[in-house]
Design a protein around this motif. Structure first.
Motif, PDB file in Angstrom:
ATOM      1  N   GLU A  41       0.820  -1.199   0.000  1.00  0.00           N
ATOM      2  CA  GLU A  41       0.000   0.000   0.000  1.00  0.00           C
ATOM      3  C   GLU A  41       0.863   1.262   0.000  1.00  0.00           C
ATOM      4  O   GLU A  41       0.548   2.251  -0.677  1.00  0.00           O
ATOM      5  CB  GLU A  41      -0.922  -0.008   1.227  1.00  0.00           C
ATOM      6  N   ILE A  42       1.964   1.233   0.713  1.00  0.00           N
ATOM      7  CA  ILE A  42       2.884   2.381   0.734  1.00  0.00           C
ATOM      8  C   ILE A  42       3.456   2.631  -0.658  1.00  0.00           C
ATOM      9  O   ILE A  42       3.462   3.761  -1.159  1.00  0.00           O
ATOM     10  CB  ILE A  42       4.018   2.141   1.753  1.00  0.00           C
ATOM     11  N   ILE A  43       3.928   1.557  -1.317  1.00  0.00           N
ATOM     12  CA  ILE A  43       4.498   1.720  -2.656  1.00  0.00           C
ATOM     13  C   ILE A  43       3.428   2.191  -3.636  1.00  0.00           C
ATOM     14  O   ILE A  43       3.701   3.008  -4.526  1.00  0.00           O
ATOM     15  CB  ILE A  43       5.135   0.400  -3.126  1.00  0.00           C
ATOM     16  N   ARG A  44       2.206   1.678  -3.476  1.00  0.00           N
ATOM     17  CA  ARG A  44       1.117   2.106  -4.362  1.00  0.00           C
ATOM     18  C   ARG A  44       0.872   3.609  -4.238  1.00  0.00           C
ATOM     19  O   ARG A  44       0.707   4.316  -5.226  1.00  0.00           O
ATOM     20  CB  ARG A  44      -0.158   1.332  -4.027  1.00  0.00           C
ATOM     21  N   LYS A  45       0.834   4.099  -3.012  1.00  0.00           N
ATOM     22  CA  LYS A  45       0.625   5.529  -2.800  1.00  0.00           C
ATOM     23  C   LYS A  45       1.751   6.351  -3.432  1.00  0.00           C
ATOM     24  O   LYS A  45       1.505   7.365  -4.093  1.00  0.00           O
ATOM     25  CB  LYS A  45       0.557   5.822  -1.295  1.00  0.00           C
ATOM     26  N   LEU A  46       2.958   5.911  -3.225  1.00  0.00           N
ATOM     27  CA  LEU A  46       4.099   6.633  -3.788  1.00  0.00           C
ATOM     28  C   LEU A  46       4.058   6.611  -5.310  1.00  0.00           C
ATOM     29  O   LEU A  46       4.396   7.610  -5.971  1.00  0.00           O
ATOM     30  CB  LEU A  46       5.412   6.017  -3.288  1.00  0.00           C
ATOM     31  N   THR A  47       3.647   5.502  -5.883  1.00  0.00           N
ATOM     32  CA  THR A  47       3.576   5.379  -7.338  1.00  0.00           C
ATOM     33  C   THR A  47       2.542   6.330  -7.917  1.00  0.00           C
ATOM     34  O   THR A  47       2.813   7.057  -8.881  1.00  0.00           O
ATOM     35  CB  THR A  47       3.233   3.926  -7.726  1.00  0.00           C
ATOM     36  N   ARG A  48       1.367   6.340  -7.361  1.00  0.00           N
ATOM     37  CA  ARG A  48       0.308   7.196  -7.885  1.00  0.00           C
ATOM     38  C   ARG A  48       0.660   8.672  -7.798  1.00  0.00           C
ATOM     39  O   ARG A  48       0.271   9.474  -8.645  1.00  0.00           O
ATOM     40  CB  ARG A  48      -0.994   6.929  -7.140  1.00  0.00           C
ATOM     41  N   GLU A  49       1.386   9.034  -6.758  1.00  0.00           N
ATOM     42  CA  GLU A  49       1.731  10.434  -6.577  1.00  0.00           C
ATOM     43  C   GLU A  49       2.856  10.883  -7.512  1.00  0.00           C
ATOM     44  O   GLU A  49       2.920  12.052  -7.887  1.00  0.00           O
ATOM     45  CB  GLU A  49       2.172  10.682  -5.130  1.00  0.00           C
ATOM     46  N   SER A  50       3.721   9.972  -7.908  1.00  0.00           N
ATOM     47  CA  SER A  50       4.963  10.384  -8.563  1.00  0.00           C
ATOM     48  C   SER A  50       5.001  10.173 -10.062  1.00  0.00           C
ATOM     49  O   SER A  50       5.640  10.945 -10.779  1.00  0.00           O
ATOM     50  CB  SER A  50       6.146   9.626  -7.938  1.00  0.00           C
ATOM     51  N   LEU A  51       4.342   9.137 -10.581  1.00  0.00           N
ATOM     52  CA  LEU A  51       4.527   8.803 -11.994  1.00  0.00           C
ATOM     53  C   LEU A  51       4.097   9.949 -12.900  1.00  0.00           C
ATOM     54  O   LEU A  51       3.071  10.588 -12.689  1.00  0.00           O
ATOM     55  CB  LEU A  51       3.757   7.529 -12.349  1.00  0.00           C
ATOM     56  N   TYR A  52       4.937  10.179 -13.924  1.00  0.00           N
ATOM     57  CA  TYR A  52       4.737  11.202 -14.946  1.00  0.00           C
ATOM     58  C   TYR A  52       4.905  12.624 -14.406  1.00  0.00           C
ATOM     59  O   TYR A  52       4.572  13.587 -15.085  1.00  0.00           O
ATOM     60  CB  TYR A  52       3.378  11.051 -15.635  1.00  0.00           C
ATOM     61  N   ASP A  53       5.399  12.755 -13.183  1.00  0.00           N
ATOM     62  CA  ASP A  53       5.829  14.046 -12.679  1.00  0.00           C
ATOM     63  C   ASP A  53       7.339  13.945 -12.538  1.00  0.00           C
ATOM     64  O   ASP A  53       7.851  13.227 -11.684  1.00  0.00           O
ATOM     65  CB  ASP A  53       5.179  14.346 -11.329  1.00  0.00           C
ATOM     66  N   SER A  54       8.061  14.632 -13.417  1.00  0.00           N
ATOM     67  CA  SER A  54       9.505  14.403 -13.535  1.00  0.00           C
ATOM     68  C   SER A  54      10.239  14.613 -12.217  1.00  0.00           C
ATOM     69  O   SER A  54      11.134  13.837 -11.868  1.00  0.00           O
ATOM     70  CB  SER A  54      10.101  15.311 -14.617  1.00  0.00           C
ATOM     71  N   ASP A  55       9.856  15.665 -11.462  1.00  0.00           N
ATOM     72  CA  ASP A  55      10.550  15.938 -10.199  1.00  0.00           C
ATOM     73  C   ASP A  55      10.258  14.846  -9.173  1.00  0.00           C
ATOM     74  O   ASP A  55      11.177  14.307  -8.534  1.00  0.00           O
ATOM     75  CB  ASP A  55      10.130  17.294  -9.660  1.00  0.00           C
ATOM     76  N   TYR A  56       8.975  14.539  -8.973  1.00  0.00           N
ATOM     77  CA  TYR A  56       8.610  13.501  -8.018  1.00  0.00           C
ATOM     78  C   TYR A  56       9.172  12.141  -8.444  1.00  0.00           C
ATOM     79  O   TYR A  56       9.617  11.343  -7.610  1.00  0.00           O
ATOM     80  CB  TYR A  56       7.083  13.398  -7.911  1.00  0.00           C
ATOM     81  N   GLU A  57       9.117  11.896  -9.733  1.00  0.00           N
ATOM     82  CA  GLU A  57       9.554  10.601 -10.258  1.00  0.00           C
ATOM     83  C   GLU A  57      11.039  10.372  -9.993  1.00  0.00           C
ATOM     84  O   GLU A  57      11.454   9.281  -9.606  1.00  0.00           O
ATOM     85  CB  GLU A  57       9.283  10.582 -11.765  1.00  0.00           C
TER      86      GLU A  57
END
Length: 1649
Positions: free
Chosen positions: A690-706
């Motif tokens: 669940e932690i990785i899922r949250k991080l994935t949804r927040e970061s993908l396709y945002d170059s800085d977050y990614e």
């Protein structure tokens, strides 16, 4: 004993420390070994060869360079004259050789040895008598301190004496001579004269002597080694003389290590093998070796010196006593030597020193005296201070070993106490590390040495060992009991050293450890440390640090006592949780882990774990709390198996994950990552996912977050990959993996991190073959499929690579599950998208470019005549990928994947067949896509930034599908096709085997599958039939296949009677090369023709299309004119019936009309000789068809009709010379040519052109070019067609306009001449100027030159350059006045500058490497001429346009060139123009003058004018005769014309004022330089100015010229001063003065006459 000659004891020369005495002071003996003066006295008269004499005289010179050159020449002379060389050279050479072997120049010595070997090898036995004088220097050279010189001597010697036996004989035979050489070498003195210092320094000359002595010493050692004792005894006096030579003994301390080591090795050899020889020389040993050696031995020989000293000490101990006779105590000298350290001689130095001191005679070192021991200690400490980290351990070990030696050997307690004191002090200085010695000995090697000291003294005196250990324990106890915050860092160092020392001491045998009570001491210290931590509440970090390290090394000892174990347990449960937030938390956590690991009690561990975590999470200091938590979670790895998830921690981390990107805190990331790494131990797997899922949804396709996400996730991938693999099995995980692979292929910041994670996952796949392995594989495969369908940024290669990675990692079971998934069979996408494609109506133009032609009309759902089929164009968009794009991406991916691996074999057999056919049908769809998009640019299927046209991607699909089909055919042939495959009685539900036995069976079943599709008569069947036609055509290319086989195939398959029209058409087209000669098809042709003739009027348009299409497939591809398709009469009847199918004026059933026209085209050759009214009907039918096409030209529906009508018209035109009826019918028609021109003009309204429409354009172009130019009254309406993306039409417009412009120009020239009032406005057509304003898109902004040149003449490039070609056509055919007006149109914009900049870039002028223009005929251009490649065509056009620019608008080119700011480009343009274009243009100008003279030239217009042309001088001279006086003007053309102006000079002036004369010259020059005129124009102006002047015409008062540049006379008179002016000059004056006043009298100017 025979030994191979080798370089023995011959290291390279070392350092040359110390000063060398002058040669005059050191060597005074006049009998030197080789005097340089002797070289000049060598008699050369015995040599007869003059060339050789010159060379040898060079050797007599003192200059080193002269000698070296002479040696080089001598080598060449010997090599070239080997067979004719005279023996006299050897006689002279052996006199030069000894001196040359000791020259300072390395090259001279090398060449000397080479020549020595070459000469003695040439003369062999004759040379024996010359060997006596040169053998010594030759053998000495073998030991030269330069390896290359020594190697040269060895090679020379071994080449003359190739065997061991021969070499041994040399030493035996020349024993005496060798000894003589050695004696002379030892007696060598400086023999250089004063002039030698001109070439060498005194130091260099000294080195030369020492090298010679060293060679002699080395040779003596080798001689002693190989010579028999009897021979040595025979020459014992010579040996004795050499051995007692002071040169050897003094050379021990020579500053050159090479010589020093040679002498030391000799002495050791004598000591070992000739012991008795040195007994009388012990005084020499004491004086030179010991006393002098200890003081002066060079650094480079120290190691050899100690070796020698140990040998002498053991064999000749009295030598030490002898050395004291020099006045210095030997021990003092030795200790002074030791105090200087090893001096880079390595660790062995200290081992030798230790051994040497232990071997010293008792009278030199008395072990029972305190003073010598103290001196030894001081000397060794001083020596230790000089060492580096590589040797300090050896020095330390030597010091403590000597102290242990004293303790164990000495019998006096005082001495023992002294040694122990020194050892203890040394140990404490190691621990304290507060002085230079303590810092120097801080390595672990010192602890090892102290431990060895303890172990060595325990057996003899354990009381002393206990004393030492107790002092060490007391020292650390005091450190712990007296804490100080100020020096904590230094105490950490001390504690670390103490632990290291204790660890070393603890490693001694258990018996010894018990004797010093080691274990009890450790437990005592541990309790003390715990007590100090508790009392200070963990505020003193170093105390916790000490306890951590102590327990890490001695936990077993610490818990071996029950009381100690209890203390540790209480400390872990009570103290550590209470102090976990103190500054010592890191060490306390490490101590807790050590204790729990040692106790090995899971329940106890988890209880204390929860206690610690509760305390941490309860803290209000967030930053400190997170730091402690991260460290705690990082350190619990050794005890993870004893832990379980903690709910409070899970809640805390989930909250962190929700806000981690907003906070931007790396500490938050550290907490989350630490928990993920300890998944199952501190948090559950579900919560980790669940932690990785949250991080994935927040970061993908945002170059800085990614970037941040991937960077932090690397640790998880490396240390806890299973949790990441578990996440990838989820839907979000699938998206994550897709993005992960995509990022690895981009050059952004996140790619490196993503690539590291990817590698970890790929590694996991190789080991993940468990029960749930297919889930992981499936998730990764789904991500790939999603990318294939919708992700335009991923390349096909990358997705195939990802698939291969999965495939190679899977076992057979997983592959069976994976194969339908990666081939898009499981998700049904491939079927879905191809069904959508099949459901779309076919574009009519497809009938022109597919293999089975009009068979598309036989499909029930192929076309809808009333529907606008332009919607069938395949659209590509990246925002929302179209279904067609998805289809082709999937097919491209599958085809490339099948090239790499055989995935098909893992599918069910029926799926294999269906997929195989689907891929082939998709390839046919790709061909249609290329056709429909035609001239339009198709974006690349993969990668948005890819500039490659998507046509290349589609072509790749077709090529790969073709290769797949041909590879699968194998031994399959047309005869293998089953009769039932295309029978209407065949069962569509025939049961298939589980697998094909071989490729033949597979292809047989594949063809049967095609038969199922073709019988359905749908679009799918049409594409299946095209696949069949391609397959049949490929198989029919077999060399063994013939017409008879084709007939047999027709009969076997029953094609004549088959109702499967699509399949029949496919076979007819596939066997087209045999159709004309087959009996069955001939009969079938006539049968179908009869069917057409027998059609009832009611069914003519219904059944007619089917019959016509079939008949076209039987006749269309027969190129053999000898084949009679139909009897003439039947052909005429058939033709008439076909004409009835296409009634005039009817636009209905365009498909039937197109196919009927196509059939007429095939029938006409059979009736071309027949006369009749049918020809008029055919012409009328063509005209009607063209009229229909003209009205609906924008619709794709008329494309087939237009093409076939144009082809039919072309064929009728070709037959008119053979049939008068055809000629008459064509002459009577007045509509076709007009229709063709109207169709050409209407083509402008079309957008992108399909391939079929481009075929129409090509055919249309050929017909239009045959139209009389009189039909084109004005070419201007054609110019916009240049912008059409159709190469044939662009070329046609260029050709038509080029033919029409001259006629238009003649008319304009007449009108301009008649326009006396200037009301006739003439300029370049606006249509052309608007086209040159549109610069091709591909060269706007930054572009890659190579890509532009490879693409060649694109439509936009062709439009732009052809427009300029036509502009110059206007200029080429215009008279001067008209040309001036055209150029004025060009000057209104930056047209020419843009053009020239483009040319400079594309011709690489700005790169400094322009193309070779001489390989092109740039003075002309033919658009139909092929020049080898698209690149060369573009270069040709560019060169031609540049040439036209220089020719027609030189002043504009000159202005552009002069304003270039890039100097490199300016120089390149000038050089390029001058080299390739200027000679041609100069020739044109001069020939123009000559041609004008040859016609009714300038001179003929005035008998007083004479014109002379000089091609050599590039000059034109004009001589005007007036009353027997001459005026002369010369026009000089520069070599870089027209970039540089022509020069007009007045040679002779008569009867004219200077200012007027200069005005005439300037006006003539201005015609050429400013108005783009020619030299002929300038001469004409000059002639008229002169003639009018002498006729009395008044010149302009402004320019002083009679004729203006526009050929006008001064016509504007001032009413006040009566002066006349040119209207143009007066207008310029008014503009510059900003007033309308007379330039002379300044009165208002009145324009009255």
């Amino acid at each position: 004993m025979s030994k191979k000659l080798k370089l023995k004891n011959n290291p390279r020369g070392g350092d040359n420390n110390g000063k060398h005495a002058k040669a005059e002071e050191r060597f005074k003996d006049s009998d030197s070994l080789h005097s340089e003066n002797q070289a000049s006295l060598i008699d050369l008269s015995v040599v007869s060869d003059p060339q050789l004499i010159v060379i040898l005289k060079g050797l007599q010179k003192r200059d080193p360079k002269t000698k070296e050159k002479a040696l080089d020449n001598l080598v060449t002379y010997i090599d070239e004259s080997e067979d004719q060389i005279d023996e006299s050279i050897l006689i002279v050479w052996v006199q030069f050789y000894p001196q040359l072997t000791v020259e300072f120049s390395r090259r001279q010595r090398m060449l000397a040895h080479k020549i020595q070997g070459d000469l003695f090898k040439i003369f062999q036995r004759q040379s024996a008598k010359q060997l006596k004088s040169s053998i010594g220097p030759w053998l000495g050279g073998i030991y030269d301190n330069d390896k290359s010189v020594a190697r040269a001597a060895v090679l020379a010697f071994e080449s003359v004496f190739p065997t061991d036996e021969k070499r041994k004989q040399v030493f035996q035979v020349f024993h005496v001579q060798i000894l003589e050489y050695i004696k002379k070498a030892l007696a060598a003195r400086d023999t250089h004269s004063a002039s030698d210092e001109k070439y060498f320094s005194a130091t260099d000359l000294e080195l030369k002597v020492t090298r010679e002595i060293a060679c002699g010493v080395h040779l003596l050692s080798y001689l002693l080694d190989i010579t028999a004792p009897e021979a040595i005894h025979k020459q014992q006096y010579d040996y004795a003389e050499i051995i007692i030579s002071e040169t050897i003994w003094k050379s021990i301390t020579n500053s050159d290590p090479f010589l020093s080591r040679a002498c030391l090795c000799l002495i050791m050899q004598l000591a070992y093998n000739f012991t008795s020889w040195l007994i009388p020389l012990q005084k020499h040993l004491g004086r030179y070796l010991i006393a002098n050696g200890l003081m002066n031995i060079p650094n480079g020989a120290i190691s050899d010196y100690l070796d020698c000293l140990i040998v002498i000490t053991r064999l000749y101990p009295e030598a030490w006593t002898m050395s004291e006779e020099t006045g210095e105590p030997s021990l003092e000298l030795l200790l002074a030597f030791v105090s200087q350290g090893s001096r880079f001689s390595g660790p062995k130095f200290w081992q030798h020193v230790e051994l040497l001191i232990e071997k010293l005679p008792e009278n030199i070192l008395n072990i029972n005296e305190a003073q010598p021991i103290s001196k030894i200690s001081d000397a060794l400490k001083n020596g230790i201070m000089t060492e580096n980290r590589m040797t300090v351990d050896a020095a330390t070990d030597a010091y403590l070993s000597l102290m242990a030696y004293v303790l164990t050997v000495s019998e006096l307690s005082e001495i023992q106490a002294t040694a122990l004191k020194f050892a203890t002090d040394f140990s404490q200085r190691y621990l304290i590390a507060d002085d230079d010695l303590g810092k120097k000995i801080g390595s672990d090697g010192t602890a090892r040495s102290i431990s060895s000291f303890v172990r060595n003294i325990i057996p003899e005196n354990d009381a002393l060992a206990i004393t030492l250990w107790n002092k060490l324990v007391t020292w650390v106890t005091e450190i712990l009991e007296n804490p100080s915050m100020t020096d904590e860092a230094n105490k950490k160092l001390q504690i670390t050293r103490w632990i290291a020392l204790a660890k070393r001491i603890g490693s001694i045998p258990e018996e010894y450890a018990k004797r010093i009570e080691f274990g009890a001491s450790i437990r005592k210290i541990a309790r003390l440390a715990i007590s100090m931590i508790q009392s200070l509440d963990g505020t003193l970090i170093f105390t916790a640090f000490f306890l951590e390290n102590l327990l890490k090394e001695f936990f077993a000892l610490a818990k071996s006592d029950s009381d100690a174990l209890r203390v540790l347990n209480e400390f872990a449960v009570d103290t550590i949780p209470a102090l976990i937030s103190s500054v010592s938390y890191k060490h306390l956590i490490n101590i807790w882990v050590l204790i729990e690991l040692g106790l090995n009690n899971s329940e106890h561990t988890f209880r204390s774990f929860r206690s610690i975590l509760t305390t941490i999470l309860a803290s209000s200091l967030v930053e400190l709390k997170d730091s402690i938590l991260v460290y705690f979670l990082q350190e619990i790895k050794p005890i993870k198996a004893s832990l379980n998830p903690f709910e409070d921690l899970e809640r805390y981390v989930l909250l962190k994950a929700d806000s981690i990107f907003e906070s931007g805190s790396q500490q938050d990331w550290d907490v989350v990552i630490a928990c993920l790494l300890n998944e199952r131990a501190v948090i559950s797997s579900d919560n980790a996912i669940e932690i990785i899922r949250k991080l994935t949804r927040e970061s993908l396709y945002d170059s800085d977050y990614e970037n941040v996400f991937f960077r932090n996730l690397i640790v998880v991938a490396q240390q806890n990959l299973p949790i990441l693999a578990a996440f990838i099995k989820t839907e979000d995980g699938s998206r994550f993996s897709s993005r992960l692979w995509q990022v690895t292929e981009t050059p952004d910041d996140a790619s490196a991190s993503a690539n590291a994670i990817r590698k970890c996952l790929e590694g996991q796949l190789h080991i993940s073959q468990s029960e749930d392995a297919s889930d992981l594989f499936g998730s990764l495969a789904n991500a790939i499929l999603r990318d294939v369908e919708t992700n335009p940024e991923s390349t096909c290669e990358s997705m195939v690579t990802r698939t291969l990675s999965l495939w190679e990692s899977a076992n057979l079971e997983v592959k069976a599950v994976l194969s339908p998934r990666i081939l898009f069979l499981q998700n049904g996408s491939l079927k879905q998208f191809i069904d959508i494609a099949f459901a779309r109506p076919l574009a009519p133009s497809v009938s022109l470019i597919n293999i089975i032609g009009g068979a598309m009309y036989l499909c029930n759902d192929a076309t809808e005549p009333t529907q606008d089929t332009t919607t069938a164009r395949i659209e590509f968009t990246y925002a929302t990928p179209s279904n067609d794009m998805k289809l082709f991406r999937i097919v491209a991916y599958i085809l490339q994947l099948l090239e790499k691996i055989d995935v098909l074999s893992y599918l069910p057999y029926a799926d294999q067949l269906n997929l195989f056919l689907t891929l082939q049908q998709a390839a046919e769809l790709a061909k249609d896509s290329i056709n429909i998009n035609g001239s339009g640019r198709i974006p690349s299927l993969f990668a948005v930034e890819d500039l490659v046209n998507g046509t290349d991607d589609l072509l790749q699909i077709t090529e790969k599908a073709k290769t797949l089909l041909e590879t699968k055919c194998g031994l399959f042939s047309l005869q293998s096709i089953h009769k039932e495959s295309f029978s209407s009685l065949a069962a569509d539900d025939k049961k298939l085997p589980e697998a094909a036995q071989d490729d033949i069976q597979f292809m047989t079943d594949f063809v049967s599958e095609i038969g199922k599709r073709t019988r359905e008569s749908h679009v799918s069947g049409f594409y299946a039939a095209r696949v069949l036609a391609s397959l049949v055509a490929y198989l029919a290319e077999d060399s063994d296949f013939s017409s008879k086989d084709a007939d047999a195939l027709f009969e076997n398959l029953g094609l004549r009677r088959s109702k499967d029209t699509l399949a029949n058409t496919a076979f007819f087209e596939g066997l087209s090369k045999y159709i004309g000669t087959m009996t069955t098809t001939d009969r079938l042709r006539n049968e179908v023709a009869s069917d057409i003739l027998g059609l009832r009027p009611a069914t003519l348009f219904i059944e007619g299309l089917k019959k016509v299409v079939v008949l076209n497939s039987l006749v269309h591809n027969i190129d053999d004119e000898s084949v009679v398709l139909f009897p003439p009469q039947r052909a005429v009847m058939l033709m008439r019936r076909i004409l009835d199918m296409a009634p005039q004026g009817s636009a209905e059933n365009l498909a039937l009309r197109a196919e009927a026209t196509k059939l007429l085209n095939a029938i006409l050759p059979a009736v071309k000789d027949l006369y009749g009214e049918h020809w008029t009907k055919i012409i009328s039918s063509i005209a009607a068809s063209l009229t229909i096409c003209e009205m609906r030209i924008e619709s794709d529906e008329v494309t087939p009709l237009l093409f076939h009508s144009l082809k039919l018209f072309a064929r009728v035109n070709a037959f008119q010379s053979d049939n008068d009826d055809i000629a008459d019918a064509l002459s009577e028609d007045t509509t076709i040519s007009d229709s063709l021109l109207r169709i050409l003009s209407a083509s402008l309204n079309l957008g992108d052109r399909s391939q079929a429409r481009l075929l129409c354009d090509s055919t249309l172009s050929r017909q239009i070019l045959d139209i009389s130019i009189d039909k084109i009254a004005d070419p201007v309406p054609l110019f916009p067609i240049l912008a059409v993306e159709s190469e044939p039409l662009q070329k046609t417009v260029l050709k038509l306009a080029s033919r029409a412009i001259p006629a238009v120009q003649e008319s304009l020239a007449v009108e301009a001449a008649l326009d006396t009032h200037g009301v006739f406005n003439i300029e370049l057509p606006v249509e052309l100027l608007s086209l040159v304003m549109s610069v091709p898109e591909e060269i706007e902004g930054v572009f890659v030159l190579e890509e532009i040149m490879t693409a060649g003449m694109t439509s936009q490039m062709r439009s732009y350059l052809y427009t300029w070609k036509l502009i110059f056509e206007y200029l080429d055919h215009a008279p001067f006045a008209l040309k001036t007006k055209y150029i004025a149109s060009l000057k209104e914009g930056d047209y020419i500058e843009t053009l020239l900049n483009l040319i400079a870039s594309l011709l690489s002028l700005d790169s400094g490497k322009p193309i070779d223009a001489s390989k092109f005929s740039f003075t002309r251009f033919d658009p139909d001429e092929y020049v080898g490649s698209a690149k060369r065509e573009l270069q040709w056009v560019l060169l031609h346009i540049y040439y036209m620019s220089l020719h027609h608008v030189p002043s504009m080119v000159r202005k552009w060139w002069s304003e270039i700011r890039n100097r490199q480009l300016s120089i390149a343009v000038e050089g390029f123009t001058q080299k390739y274009f200027s000679p041609t243009l100069i020739g044109i100008e001069l020939h123009a003058v000559q041609n004008r003279l040859a016609e009714s030239g300038v001179a003929d217009e005035d008998e007083n004018l004479e014109v002379k042309v000089s091609h050599v001088l590039r000059e034109v001279a004009a001589v005007y005769t007036i009353d027997e006086q001459t005026m002369e003007m010369v026009v000089r053309i520069p070599s870089s014309f027209p970039l540089h102006d022509v020069q007009v000079d007045g040679v002779k002036r008569v009867g004219v004022k200077e200012n007027q004369w200069r005005a005439w010259l300037l006006a003539s020059q201005s015609v050429i330089t400013s108005q783009n005129g020619t030299i002929v124009d300038a001469l004409s102006l000059f002639r008229r100015n002169v003639s009018l002047h002498f006729e009395g015409v008044t010149e302009c008062a402004i320019c002083y010229s009679i004729l203006h540049q526009d050929r006008s006379l001064p016509s504007k008179r001032c009413q006040t001063c009566k002066n006349k002016f040119h209207a143009g000059c007066l207008f310029k004056w008014f503009q510059s003065a900003n007033a309308s006043t007379c330039p002379l009298c300044r009165q208002p100017f009145s324009f009255g006459r």
